[in-house]
Design an enzyme around this catalytic site. Structure first.
Site, PDB file in Angstrom:
ATOM      1  N   HIS A  93       0.864  -1.169   0.000  1.00  0.00           N
ATOM      2  CA  HIS A  93       0.000   0.000   0.000  1.00  0.00           C
ATOM      3  C   HIS A  93       0.901   1.219   0.000  1.00  0.00           C
ATOM      4  CE1 HIS A  93      -3.690   2.315   0.931  1.00  0.00           C
ATOM      5  NE2 HIS A  93      -2.799   3.146   1.422  1.00  0.00           N
ATOM      6  N   CYS A  94       0.784   2.055  -1.017  1.00  0.00           N
ATOM      7  CA  CYS A  94       1.685   3.188  -1.133  1.00  0.00           C
ATOM      8  C   CYS A  94       0.962   4.474  -0.733  1.00  0.00           C
ATOM      9  CB  CYS A  94       2.188   3.308  -2.573  1.00  0.00           C
ATOM     10  SG  CYS A  94       3.411   4.605  -2.775  1.00  0.00           S
ATOM     11  N   PRO A  95       1.348   5.100   0.380  1.00  0.00           N
ATOM     12  CA  PRO A  95       0.686   6.346   0.771  1.00  0.00           C
ATOM     13  C   PRO A  95       0.988   7.495  -0.181  1.00  0.00           C
ATOM     14  CG  PRO A  95       2.463   5.828   2.290  1.00  0.00           C
ATOM     15  CD  PRO A  95       2.358   4.691   1.352  1.00  0.00           C
ATOM     16  N   GLY A 114      -1.480   7.186  -2.647  1.00  0.00           N
ATOM     17  CA  GLY A 114      -2.806   7.146  -2.043  1.00  0.00           C
ATOM     18  C   GLY A 114      -3.637   5.958  -2.467  1.00  0.00           C
TER      19      GLY A 114
END
EC number: 2.3.1.225
Lengths: 143, 346
Positions: free
Chosen positions: B167-169, B172
């Site tokens: 999951h890449c912040p 997003g």
């Protein structure tokens, strides 16, 4: 000679007796393939050969959609060069095959499964996880 | 008595479980926390604006007009890849409907046999053999499915994602099967853009300093200092990330598998998905087929007040038959298939 039931007739007297879920077959990796094993719940309703033929054709269609060949590479490279905007006007190869699959399932339902009180659900509606076979109660056939 | 209830068109994305936000009537799909994504946008757009404002006029005149042109193209490509990664469905697997969940539960119970009271039931695992390797499929209690191989449940988005990478912040969104190649192209093109801007900043400062001296140059183009700072810190992280993902792609592994050490080689386990050929692995990941989304976000939902399951996906056939049965009882005339979406027999 059994009566031929129209889709409408069958639906009017239909009640869902059970549902069988044909699971995915992962022996060849993550490509979309379904198990051709004949479920025991369908033994009384449909011929084993017929059913396996349907699943096998579906598997072939999905294999065609996910095939890694020159066509998919060209499509991929072309799309990348245009920053994937080409898909705003063009359909991807996978989507074209999915339409073929939807048509095939519709056709199989009309010709083979509905007259036997069964219904195949397109796997895309279940996240390509299972082929859902709905078994309807046999009330009308036992008149 | 059948009342005519005009139901407003509800699209399926409104009723999807999971912690995603949807925009543009279901066309855009992102994670809930978007703060870092806005920061990414700000940094990229901000730095490029400074570059176009301060460096480009000088370099276009003194070196070549191709420099800003190429920068614009690269910038547009970076933005396109970023937005594509952020806004697309990463490969979310829809949760099992009631009947499927029950069917799987029955299969599990049959496989486990009778567990004496007080003992914990064995973990729900299914073994499959993939390319002569035993892979364990875990059961997801939230989605009520056995996760396909390489799928994983993202706790931030509360979805099972196929070929889950991470999951890449910064974008997003989750990175999974459907948007991995856009993510990779984003990091790669961003690396190129950062290197490009950094290089031409240095060139620009050197060229101007020769004419006017170093301190005067900095006074005339204060944006340069900011750009160099941003590029310097970005370079280390983004170029490193691109290198890491290039390594993963050549081995056909996901970040998730790498972190967990799934194919690290102990117990003689090897990656069953790798073609053992770097070129083939790269081709599969980057030029493979474009998978469609199996989450029908923009489909119309059929409102059913007596629906037993809380997640009312299109139970088209079952619901349709019930409707036709009831309508047949009320009006013996032939029913029109189109009317059932607006009338709601009660």
């Amino acid at each position: 000679m059994a009566e031929t039931h129209s889709l409408q007739d069958m639906r009017q007297q239909a009640a869902v007796a059970a549902k069988v879920f044909i699971q995915r077959d992962y022996t060849n990796g993550t490509v979309c393939q379904f198990q051709t094993k004949f479920p025991s719940e369908l033994e009384t309703r449909i011929d084993k050969q017929q059913f396996e033929e349907t699943v096998r054709t579906l598997n072939n269609l999905y294999a065609e959609a996910e095939k890694l060949g020159s066509q998919s590479y060209i499509e991929g490279c072309l799309a990348c060069l245009t920053a994937y905007t080409v898909f705003l006007c063009m359909e991807t190869h996978y989507e074209k095959v999915l339409k073929k699959i939807a048509k095939y399932i519709q056709e199989q339902n009309d010709k083979i499964y509905t007259p036997r009180g069964l219904l195949l659900t397109d796997p895309i509606e279940r996240g390509l996880r299972v082929v859902e076979v709905t078994i309807f109660e046999d009330r009308s056939l036992t008149r | 008595m059948s009342a005519v209830m005009i139901t407003r068109k509800v699209r399926k994305w409104e009723k999807l479980p999971g912690k995603n936000t949807f925009c543009c009537d279901g066309r855009v799909m992102m994670a809930r926390q978007k703060g870092v994504f806005y920061l990414t946008l700000f940094l990229i757009v901000g730095t490029c604006s400074l570059f176009f404002a301060f460096e480009c006029p000088y370099l276009a005149v003194h070196l070549s007009p191709a420099i800003p042109v190429f920068a614009v193209l690269l910038f547009l490509f970076v933005m396109a890849m970023l937005l594509r990664t952020s806004f697309s469905d990463p490969g979310v697997l829809p949760r099992a409907l009631q009947e499927e969940a029950t069917f799987i539960e029955m299969e599990i119970e049959a496989a486990n046999g009778n567990v004496p009271a007080g003992q914990r039931p064995p973990p729900r695992i299914r073994n499959v053999q993939i390319n002569n390797q035993i892979v364990k499929l875990k059961y997801c209690y939230t989605c009520k499915i056995f996760r396909p191989p390489r799928a994983s449940h993202c706790s931030i988005c509360d979805n099972c994602v196929d070929r889950f990478d991470h999951h890449c912040p910064w974008v997003g969104n989750c990175v999974g099967k459907r948007n991995y190649r856009y993510f990779y192209l984003f990091t790669m093109s961003l690396s190129l853009l950062t290197i490009y801007i950094f290089t031409f900043n240095i060139v620009h400062v050197v060229m101007r300093s020769v004419d006017k001296g170093f301190l005067n140059t900095l006074k005339e183009t204060p944006g340069t200092v900011l750009e160099v700072l941003v590029c310097f810190f970005t370079l280390w992280s983004v170029v490193g990330l691109t290198g890491f993902h290039t390594y993963l792609i050549s081995l056909n592994q996901t970040t998730n598998e790498d972190i967990k050490g799934s194919w690290s080689g102990k117990n003689r386990v090897q990656n069953p998905y790798s073609h053992k050929n770097i070129v083939k692995n790269c081709c599969e990941v980057l030029c493979g087929p474009t998978y469609p989304s199996v989450l029908d976000r923009r489909g119309l939902m059929h409102e059913d007040s007596v629906c037993s399951c809380s997640i009312c996906y299109m139970h088209h056939h079952h619901h349709h038959f019930e409707q036709l049965q009831q309508q047949q009882q009320q009006q013996p005339s032939a029913t029109n298939h189109e009317t059932h979406s607006s009338t709601h027999p009660q």
